[in-house]
Design a protein around this motif. Sequence first.
Motif: not given
Length: 360
Positions: A138-141, A143-149, A54-58, A196-201
Motif C-alpha cells: 500500500q504505497t504511492t510507489l 501506484i506509480g508501478q515502481v517495483p517493490i523488490s 542525482a536523478s539516477d542515485d539508488l 528520479a522515481q522517488l521524486k515522481a511517485h
Amino acid sequence: MSTQLTADDVRHLRTGAHFLACAIDPTAIHVYTDMVLRAMEHQSLELTTVDELASDDLVVAVGMVTQGLFIADMPPVGDEFLGCIKAMEASLGRRVRAIYPLAAANINGMIPLMVGLQSTLPVIDSDPMGRVFPLISQTTLNIGQVPISPIAMMGVTGERALVEANNPQRAETLVRALVTELGGWAATAMYPCTAAQLKAHGVHGSVSRMIRIGQIQDAETSVERKFLMLAELLDATRVARARVSHIEGLSRPTDLGLPAQPSSVTLEDESTGQIIRLEIQNEILLVLVDGAIAAAVPDMVTLLNSEHGTVVTLDDVRVGNVVDVLTYPAAAQWYSQAGLDLAEPTAFGIPLRHPRRSHA
C-alpha cells in the motif's frame, strides 16, 4: 535543501510520528529515539530533499515489518538494517546513496534516523505512504508501478532472506510468511529505485511534517491553539468532541497480511447528541456520524485527549474517555483511482466505497 537535524527535531519527530499513528508501540519508539539521541552526540544527522540527489542515485526504503511481536519484546541488536542495505547492494550491484522511511509515521518514521546515523547515508524527506498502512504493497510507489523488490530482510535471530517478486501482493504474502518464520519482526530494505522515481511517485516533505506536528503538539500553549495550528498545517477538521460509550471486538474476518483484530468504538457527542462510530483495524479506517461517512481510509484520523490535546493511543481508549476526533486528508495520490483501489475501505474488508470514488 539539506538540513542538520537537532536533538529537539528528533523529539518533535517522535511526537509527530505518534500523532500520525494512533496505534503505536510506545516502548519501541522511545528506545529508538534514545538510540538516535545518543548517536547524535558524536555525529550529525542529515535530512535531505530528493532534489539534492542525482536523478539516477539508488535510494531504498527502510522499515520494520512486524507480525505478532512487539519490537520491545525482542529488541534489535542494531546492525539489522545495515545488513539489509548490504544485501540490497550485493543483489543490485550498486551502492545505495540515500534512504527514506517506509512510512512517515509510527516506529518507521523514527527508524531511518538511526539507520542514517549508522550508515552515514542521508535520510530523504520523502516516503511512499505519507502516513502508515499495514501492508507494504500500500504505497504511492506501487501506484506509480515502481517495483517493490528485491526486498532484503533480517529477523530477530539474525537470519536473512532476499525476496524477489514482481507482483507487490505476492511479495506481501511472502514477506509476511517470512517475518513469522524469522521470529515476529524483520528489518527490511525495499522499493529500490532512482531518486528520479522517488521524486515522481513519492510523498514529499513527510519527515519535516512529522517534526512540525511535534513542534505544535509539544508547545506550551492551549489545546484550542494547538488545534488551530494543526488545522492550518494538515487541513484538519474536528468531527466531534465525544465520550466513549462502548468498545467491542469484532469477528469480521481479515485477509492474510492484515495483522489486526478488528474492533469498533462508539462515542456520543454530548453537546449535539450525535453518535460517532469508529471502525478500527490497526488504524482507524472509518468514522461514521449518525451513520453517515465523515472519514474513510485513506483519510487520516487522530484521537486527542480533549483536556490536554495529547494523542490517545488506540490501546488506551476506555469507556468514559472524552476525545476530540480529528480527520485530515492523505496525500493526493491516494485519491486517484489506483490509490483508492489499494487503500479504500474495501481493501480492508469493509464493503464501502470511499466518497471520493465517483470523483476520482
